[in-house]
Design a protein around this motif. Structure first.
Motif, mmCIF file in Angstrom:
data_model
loop_
_atom_site.group_PDB
_atom_site.id
_atom_site.type_symbol
_atom_site.label_atom_id
_atom_site.label_comp_id
_atom_site.label_asym_id
_atom_site.label_seq_id
_atom_site.Cartn_x
_atom_site.Cartn_y
_atom_site.Cartn_z
ATOM 1 N N GLU A 1 0.820 -1.208 0.000
ATOM 2 C CA GLU A 1 0.000 0.000 0.000
ATOM 3 C C GLU A 1 0.854 1.258 0.000
ATOM 4 O O GLU A 1 0.357 2.355 0.210
ATOM 5 C CB GLU A 1 -0.916 -0.027 1.225
ATOM 6 N N ASN A 2 2.129 1.092 -0.270
ATOM 7 C CA ASN A 2 3.083 2.178 -0.179
ATOM 8 C C ASN A 2 3.455 2.660 -1.582
ATOM 9 O O ASN A 2 4.156 1.962 -2.324
ATOM 10 C CB ASN A 2 4.313 1.680 0.588
ATOM 11 N N ALA A 3 2.995 3.851 -1.939
ATOM 12 C CA ALA A 3 3.259 4.396 -3.276
ATOM 13 C C ALA A 3 4.753 4.590 -3.518
ATOM 14 O O ALA A 3 5.238 4.391 -4.639
ATOM 15 C CB ALA A 3 2.515 5.713 -3.462
ATOM 16 N N ASP A 4 5.494 4.957 -2.487
ATOM 17 C CA ASP A 4 6.937 5.139 -2.657
ATOM 18 C C ASP A 4 7.618 3.813 -2.985
ATOM 19 O O ASP A 4 8.567 3.776 -3.770
ATOM 20 C CB ASP A 4 7.547 5.764 -1.405
ATOM 21 N N PHE A 5 7.135 2.725 -2.384
ATOM 22 C CA PHE A 5 7.688 1.406 -2.700
ATOM 23 C C PHE A 5 7.394 1.049 -4.150
ATOM 24 O O PHE A 5 8.277 0.589 -4.873
ATOM 25 C CB PHE A 5 7.110 0.337 -1.761
ATOM 26 N N ALA A 6 6.168 1.285 -4.584
ATOM 27 C CA ALA A 6 5.806 1.003 -5.980
ATOM 28 C C ALA A 6 6.681 1.813 -6.919
ATOM 29 O O ALA A 6 7.194 1.298 -7.921
ATOM 30 C CB ALA A 6 4.327 1.318 -6.218
ATOM 31 N N GLN A 7 6.891 3.069 -6.589
ATOM 32 C CA GLN A 7 7.727 3.929 -7.425
ATOM 33 C C GLN A 7 9.180 3.455 -7.396
ATOM 34 O O GLN A 7 9.872 3.499 -8.416
ATOM 35 C CB GLN A 7 7.622 5.376 -6.962
ATOM 36 N N SER A 8 9.651 2.978 -6.251
ATOM 37 C CA SER A 8 11.007 2.432 -6.163
ATOM 38 C C SER A 8 11.164 1.204 -7.059
ATOM 39 O O SER A 8 12.196 1.017 -7.700
ATOM 40 C CB SER A 8 11.356 2.045 -4.721
ATOM 41 N N CYS A 9 10.121 0.384 -7.086
ATOM 42 C CA CYS A 9 10.158 -0.809 -7.945
ATOM 43 C C CYS A 9 10.251 -0.419 -9.415
ATOM 44 O O CYS A 9 11.118 -0.914 -10.144
ATOM 45 C CB CYS A 9 8.920 -1.678 -7.709
ATOM 46 N N THR A 10 9.369 0.473 -9.839
ATOM 47 C CA THR A 10 9.386 0.868 -11.247
ATOM 48 C C THR A 10 10.660 1.638 -11.573
ATOM 49 O O THR A 10 11.213 1.493 -12.658
ATOM 50 C CB THR A 10 8.139 1.687 -11.637
ATOM 51 N N GLY A 11 11.149 2.417 -10.616
ATOM 52 C CA GLY A 11 12.404 3.140 -10.815
ATOM 53 C C GLY A 11 13.595 2.217 -10.977
ATOM 54 O O GLY A 11 14.589 2.570 -11.608
ATOM 55 N N ALA A 12 13.496 1.020 -10.397
ATOM 56 C CA ALA A 12 14.567 0.026 -10.521
ATOM 57 C C ALA A 12 14.395 -0.837 -11.778
ATOM 58 O O ALA A 12 15.126 -1.802 -11.972
ATOM 59 C CB ALA A 12 14.592 -0.860 -9.271
ATOM 60 N N GLY A 13 13.383 -0.482 -12.585
ATOM 61 C CA GLY A 13 13.171 -1.224 -13.830
ATOM 62 C C GLY A 13 12.281 -2.439 -13.683
ATOM 63 O O GLY A 13 12.157 -3.236 -14.611
ATOM 64 N N LEU A 14 11.642 -2.580 -12.531
ATOM 65 C CA LEU A 14 10.745 -3.705 -12.296
ATOM 66 C C LEU A 14 9.329 -3.354 -12.742
ATOM 67 O O LEU A 14 8.915 -2.204 -12.639
ATOM 68 C CB LEU A 14 10.729 -4.063 -10.809
ATOM 69 N N THR A 15 8.603 -4.336 -13.194
ATOM 70 C CA THR A 15 7.190 -4.137 -13.504
ATOM 71 C C THR A 15 6.405 -4.263 -12.209
ATOM 72 O O THR A 15 6.555 -5.249 -11.481
ATOM 73 C CB THR A 15 6.697 -5.198 -14.519
ATOM 74 N N TRP A 16 5.585 -3.279 -11.917
ATOM 75 C CA TRP A 16 4.756 -3.270 -10.709
ATOM 76 C C TRP A 16 3.438 -3.947 -11.040
ATOM 77 O O TRP A 16 2.663 -3.456 -11.848
ATOM 78 C CB TRP A 16 4.553 -1.835 -10.255
ATOM 79 N N VAL A 17 3.182 -5.094 -10.425
ATOM 80 C CA VAL A 17 1.947 -5.839 -10.648
ATOM 81 C C VAL A 17 1.033 -5.563 -9.456
ATOM 82 O O VAL A 17 0.775 -6.426 -8.627
ATOM 83 C CB VAL A 17 2.231 -7.360 -10.791
ATOM 84 N N GLY A 18 0.603 -4.336 -9.376
ATOM 85 C CA GLY A 18 -0.224 -3.904 -8.256
ATOM 86 C C GLY A 18 -1.050 -2.711 -8.663
ATOM 87 O O GLY A 18 -1.080 -2.336 -9.837
ATOM 88 N N PRO A 19 -1.708 -2.091 -7.699
ATOM 89 C CA PRO A 19 -2.546 -0.931 -8.010
ATOM 90 C C PRO A 19 -1.720 0.180 -8.649
ATOM 91 O O PRO A 19 -0.543 0.355 -8.313
ATOM 92 C CB PRO A 19 -3.067 -0.484 -6.641
ATOM 93 N N PRO A 20 -2.333 0.947 -9.543
ATOM 94 C CA PRO A 20 -1.612 2.071 -10.140
ATOM 95 C C PRO A 20 -1.119 3.046 -9.071
ATOM 96 O O PRO A 20 -1.756 3.231 -8.028
ATOM 97 C CB PRO A 20 -2.663 2.745 -11.037
#
Length: 149
Positions: A84-103
Motif C-alpha cells: 500500500e506504499n506508493a513510494d515502494f511502488a515507485q522504487s520498484c518501477t524506478g529500478a526497472g521492475l514491472t509493478w503488478v499492483g494498483p496504479p
C-alpha cells in the motif's frame, strides 16, 4: 521473466499458482523466521530478508534490492505493508521492475486521508457503494479515481 510475490501467504500462494500456469519462475521473500511458510516452500527460489516477521519488510530499499539481485522482472506486492506504499511502488518501477499492483495514482490517493475523504464523498462512489448504479449509469470508478489510461 521471473516474478516476485510478496510475503502475505494466501495472496502469494495464489500468485505462485497463477505464475505456474504461465510457466513463470517465482522468487519468494521471507523473514528469517518464515522458512517453513507455504509460499517459500512453493517458490523456485527464496530470498531471506534480515529481520523477523513483518519487521523484515518495511525497508523498501532492501526489499527492492533483494528483488533486483534475485533477477526478477516484476513485483507482485501482495497485501498490506509495502503493498500500500506508493513510494515502494515507485522504487520498484524506478529500478526497472514491472509493478503488478494498483496504479501509483490509486496508491497515492488512498494513502492520503484527505484525498480518501474527498474520494469517498464523490457522488459516483456513494452511488457505487450504495449499490445504486450499474453499467448503464455510466459510472466508472476508473474515471472517479482518475486512473483511466
Amino acid at each position: 521473466m521471473t516474478i516476485h510475490s510478496y510475503r502475505i501467504q494466501l495472496i502469494a500462494v495464489r500468485v505462485i499458482r497463477a505464475a505456474r500456469e504461465l510457466d513463470l519462475p517465482i522468487v519468494a521473500l521471507h523473514s528469517r523466521d518464515e522458512a517453513d511458510a507455504l509460499h517459500a516452500r512453493m517458490a523456485d527460489e527464496v530470498v531471506v530478508l534480515d529481520g523477523e516477521g513483518s519487521g523484515a519488510f518495511p525497508d523498501a530499499a532492501a526489499t527492492v534490492g533483494a528483488v533486483v539481485s534475485a533477477g526478477c522482472a516484476a513485483v507482485h506486492p501482495g497485501h498490506g505493508l509495502l503493498a500500500e506504499n506508493a513510494d515502494f511502488a515507485q522504487s520498484c518501477t524506478g529500478a526497472g521492475l514491472t509493478w503488478v499492483g494498483p496504479p501509483l495514482k490509486v496508491l497515492r490517493t488512498l494513502g492520503d486521508k484527505t484525498a480518501q475523504a474527498r474520494l469517498a464523498a464523490a457522488p459516483a462512489v456513494e452511488a457505487f457503494l450504495a449499490g445504486g448504479c450499474d453499467d448503464s449509469d455510466g459510472v466508472d470508478l476508473a474515471d472517479v479515481l482518475g486512473t483511466r489510461s
